[in-house]
Design a protein around this motif. Structure first.
Motif, PDB file in Angstrom:
ATOM      1  N   CYS A   1       0.860  -1.189   0.000  1.00  0.00           N
ATOM      2  CA  CYS A   1       0.000   0.000   0.000  1.00  0.00           C
ATOM      3  C   CYS A   1       0.889   1.229   0.000  1.00  0.00           C
ATOM      4  O   CYS A   1       1.908   1.273   0.674  1.00  0.00           O
ATOM      5  CB  CYS A   1      -0.933   0.006   1.206  1.00  0.00           C
ATOM      6  SG  CYS A   1      -0.117  -0.069   2.806  1.00  0.00           S
ATOM      7  N   SER A   2       0.523   2.210  -0.791  1.00  0.00           N
ATOM      8  CA  SER A   2       1.430   3.338  -0.987  1.00  0.00           C
ATOM      9  C   SER A   2       0.642   4.615  -1.256  1.00  0.00           C
ATOM     10  O   SER A   2       0.187   4.861  -2.371  1.00  0.00           O
ATOM     11  CB  SER A   2       2.376   3.048  -2.164  1.00  0.00           C
ATOM     12  OG  SER A   2       3.318   4.072  -2.316  1.00  0.00           O
ATOM     13  N   LEU A   3       0.479   5.413  -0.224  1.00  0.00           N
ATOM     14  CA  LEU A   3      -0.199   6.698  -0.376  1.00  0.00           C
ATOM     15  C   LEU A   3       0.776   7.764  -0.869  1.00  0.00           C
ATOM     16  O   LEU A   3       0.605   8.326  -1.941  1.00  0.00           O
ATOM     17  CB  LEU A   3      -0.824   7.121   0.947  1.00  0.00           C
ATOM     18  CG  LEU A   3      -2.115   6.414   1.351  1.00  0.00           C
ATOM     19  CD1 LEU A   3      -2.464   6.716   2.806  1.00  0.00           C
ATOM     20  CD2 LEU A   3      -3.258   6.832   0.446  1.00  0.00           C
ATOM     21  N   HIS A   4       1.789   8.057  -0.054  1.00  0.00           N
ATOM     22  CA  HIS A   4       2.759   9.091  -0.397  1.00  0.00           C
ATOM     23  C   HIS A   4       4.179   8.564  -0.226  1.00  0.00           C
ATOM     24  O   HIS A   4       4.428   7.619   0.518  1.00  0.00           O
ATOM     25  CB  HIS A   4       2.586  10.317   0.508  1.00  0.00           C
ATOM     26  CG  HIS A   4       1.566  11.289   0.032  1.00  0.00           C
ATOM     27  ND1 HIS A   4       1.427  12.546   0.562  1.00  0.00           N
ATOM     28  CD2 HIS A   4       0.620  11.193  -0.941  1.00  0.00           C
ATOM     29  CE1 HIS A   4       0.437  13.177  -0.037  1.00  0.00           C
ATOM     30  NE2 HIS A   4      -0.068  12.368  -0.957  1.00  0.00           N
ATOM     31  N   ALA A   5       5.087   9.223  -0.908  1.00  0.00           N
ATOM     32  CA  ALA A   5       6.520   9.012  -0.726  1.00  0.00           C
ATOM     33  C   ALA A   5       7.199  10.365  -0.871  1.00  0.00           C
ATOM     34  O   ALA A   5       6.571  11.355  -1.283  1.00  0.00           O
ATOM     35  CB  ALA A   5       7.057   8.019  -1.747  1.00  0.00           C
ATOM     36  N   GLY A   6       8.481  10.418  -0.536  1.00  0.00           N
ATOM     37  CA  GLY A   6       9.208  11.671  -0.651  1.00  0.00           C
ATOM     38  C   GLY A   6      10.641  11.449  -1.072  1.00  0.00           C
ATOM     39  O   GLY A   6      11.187  10.345  -0.939  1.00  0.00           O
ATOM     40  N   ILE A   7      11.253  12.497  -1.588  1.00  0.00           N
ATOM     41  CA  ILE A   7      12.680  12.452  -1.909  1.00  0.00           C
ATOM     42  C   ILE A   7      13.276  13.834  -1.694  1.00  0.00           C
ATOM     43  O   ILE A   7      12.645  14.861  -2.012  1.00  0.00           O
ATOM     44  CB  ILE A   7      12.936  11.968  -3.354  1.00  0.00           C
ATOM     45  CG1 ILE A   7      14.453  11.896  -3.613  1.00  0.00           C
ATOM     46  CG2 ILE A   7      12.227  12.836  -4.385  1.00  0.00           C
ATOM     47  CD1 ILE A   7      14.817  11.177  -4.895  1.00  0.00           C
ATOM     48  N   PHE A   8      14.482  13.871  -1.142  1.00  0.00           N
ATOM     49  CA  PHE A   8      15.239  15.112  -0.970  1.00  0.00           C
ATOM     50  C   PHE A   8      16.466  15.045  -1.867  1.00  0.00           C
ATOM     51  O   PHE A   8      17.301  14.152  -1.735  1.00  0.00           O
ATOM     52  CB  PHE A   8      15.645  15.289   0.501  1.00  0.00           C
ATOM     53  CG  PHE A   8      14.493  15.637   1.398  1.00  0.00           C
ATOM     54  CD1 PHE A   8      14.156  16.953   1.653  1.00  0.00           C
ATOM     55  CD2 PHE A   8      13.730  14.635   1.983  1.00  0.00           C
ATOM     56  CE1 PHE A   8      13.087  17.278   2.478  1.00  0.00           C
ATOM     57  CE2 PHE A   8      12.664  14.928   2.802  1.00  0.00           C
ATOM     58  CZ  PHE A   8      12.335  16.261   3.054  1.00  0.00           C
ATOM     59  N   THR A   9      16.572  15.998  -2.769  1.00  0.00           N
ATOM     60  CA  THR A   9      17.703  16.063  -3.694  1.00  0.00           C
ATOM     61  C   THR A   9      17.740  17.442  -4.343  1.00  0.00           C
ATOM     62  O   THR A   9      16.703  18.106  -4.470  1.00  0.00           O
ATOM     63  CB  THR A   9      17.588  14.985  -4.786  1.00  0.00           C
ATOM     64  OG1 THR A   9      18.713  15.085  -5.674  1.00  0.00           O
ATOM     65  CG2 THR A   9      16.309  15.128  -5.594  1.00  0.00           C
TER      66      THR A   9
END
Length: 467
Positions: A396-404
């Motif tokens: 299950c995958s609502l949100h994800a994030g990345i910092f770059t």
């Protein structure tokens, strides 16, 4: 006593307790399965109220409700803090979001329209012209959880009213007071007690309403097991389901380091971790991993836990002592399997301290399942592709994030991460109430977010003129 409550004067009441100290913070009237025929008859009348109400009037009511809540922000925030344990500063932000949700709903109420259909584009239909409108579905049954008791209710009620539907709201019995106050504001603003009803009761009430044939849509936010049970008995109805998450955030070595750490700390522990888009797994490029863990733990240890009604508190209790014991057990299991405790893992009643883990085996519940608690696991990675694969490892995958700082890296993550939203240079815990919100894979059916919820809550009607 308001008009909605007066129908069931003889009913018992549900007592609501503060998760922080167990004191009584309010009561709401209980409904039972025996009340469902009356509830449904009122809702059928409410569909006429909603359909006959002009878009201008829908917008006026929703804006009036928003203004009324804006005039009592602290009252609503204190209700949220008392019944859900959310820290007061965070509760105020939830009230602000509720106001915005209602205002967005008011704007969208004016835009619920349709389109011209080019019938003459089809040979044999040259003499036809027409259009379609977006019509209310009828009766919407909405079920909301305890963790955002005001704004999640607004995300059901605002769009349903804007679309012209009748709506029956069943909030969590753990935190029903905020939703009750919201309903009262909407009634006072002009929504009829038939068009909007709020019911409080046990599973039999939910089961009975789910099975009602005249309910055309179920809008549910909560756990997967309950969602599965609903779908098995609902029959032919539209479903919108916002379920669990297990959010991953990727931190690249070229990122703004302090922004990444501070955002992830907030994303991990906001609302005591009672957050379906809360940051649960942080994947950090190995060259900055030790530095990241050290700084993350430093900021975590600075957090003040305790009374959620105090402005000094950063994190209040979990919703119950049972839930605090549950996550205590999950973390103990991970530690027994080789995970390393960086800080936290202390429980006092319903308060479970913000907890940071490393070296967590991927078969542990704290890694593989939604924790819904103030616990975060941090792991290093050497290959960006491996990090993307790990981020996609949840069903299950609502949100994800990345910092770059790399546009190329950010766009690759946006393209390859399987989630309803990919936050770039934000933690997974970012949501604007106007954006489409929902999950990939087993995380959702349909989308919330005001405009998108209204699309779910309406149906097209074609008008064709043969001239």
């Amino acid at each position: 006593m308001n008009a909605n409550q007066s129908t069931f004067q003889a009913q018992e009441s549900l007592t609501v307790y503060a998760p922080f100290d167990g004191r009584v913070v309010g009561h709401v009237p209980l409904s039972t399965a025996a009340d469902i025929p009356v509830i449904m008859e009122k809702a059928r009348l409410g569909t006429l109220d909603g359909k006959q109400m002009s878009r201008t009037e829908r917008a006026r009511i929703l804006n009036a409700a928003a203004e009324a809540i804006a005039g009592q922000i602290d009252t609503f925030a204190l209700t949220i803090a008392n019944e859900s344990g959310k820290a007061l500063r965070q509760a105020r932000k939830e009230v602000a979001r509720c106001i915005n949700t209602l205002r967005l709903s008011a704007e969208e109420a004016k835009r619920v329209g349709g389109e011209i259909i080019p019938f003459s584009a089809y040979q044999g239909s040259e003499n036809r012209q027409g259009y379609f409108t977006q019509e209310p579905l009828g009766i919407v049954f909405a079920v909301t959880p305890f963790n955002d008791p005001l704004n999640l209710a607004a995300h059901k009620l605002g769009p349903a009213i804007a679309a012209g539907n009748a709506v029956i709201l069943k909030p969590s019995g753990l935190s029903p007071l905020s939703a009750q106050k919201l309903a009262e504001v909407l009634w006072k603003a002009g929504v009829s007690p038939n068009q909007l009803q709020i019911v409080h009761g046990d599973r039999s009430v939910i089961t009975g309403l789910v099975q009602e044939k005249d309910i055309r849509m179920i809008s549910f936010t909560g756990g997967t097991s309950t969602a599965e049970a609903i779908t098995q008995i609902a029959g032919l109805k539209k479903m919108a389901m916002d379920l669990g998450g297990n959010a991953a955030v990727i931190v690249m070595a070229d990122s703004d380091f302090e922004l990444a750490v501070e955002s992830c700390v907030s994303g991990s522990f906001w609302a005591s971790g009672h957050n379906c888009i809360g940051t649960q797994r942080i994947l950090v490029e190995r060259s900055i991993y030790e530095q990241f863990v050290g700084r993350f733990a430093e900021l975590t240890r600075q957090m003040i836990t305790g009374d959620p009604t105090s402005d000094a508190t950063d994190m209040g209790p979990m919703i119950s002592e049972d839930q605090a014991k549950r996550i205590e057990t999950w973390v103990s299991d991970a530690l027994a399997k080789g995970a390393k405790l960086i800080c936290g893992h202390e429980r006092k009643g319903s308060i479970y301290s913000p907890t940071v883990l490393t070296d967590v085996p991927t078969d542990c519940k704290v890694w593989s399942e939604e924790v819904f608690a103030p616990v975060v696991s941090i792991a290093p990675f050497d290959s960006f592709d491996a990090a993307l694969a790990e981020a996609n490892g949840s069903e299950c995958s609502l949100h994800a994030g990345i910092f770059t700082r790399s546009l190329e890296t950010a766009l690759k993550a946006a393209d390859q991460i399987e989630a309803g939203g990919v936050m770039i240079n934000d933690s997974s815990d970012y949501r604007f109430d106007g954006m489409p919100f929902g999950g990939f894979k087993y995380g959702s059916l349909g989308r919330e977010g005001v405009k998108f919820a209204i699309q779910e809550m309406t149906q097209p009607k074609v008008i064709c003129i043969n001239r």
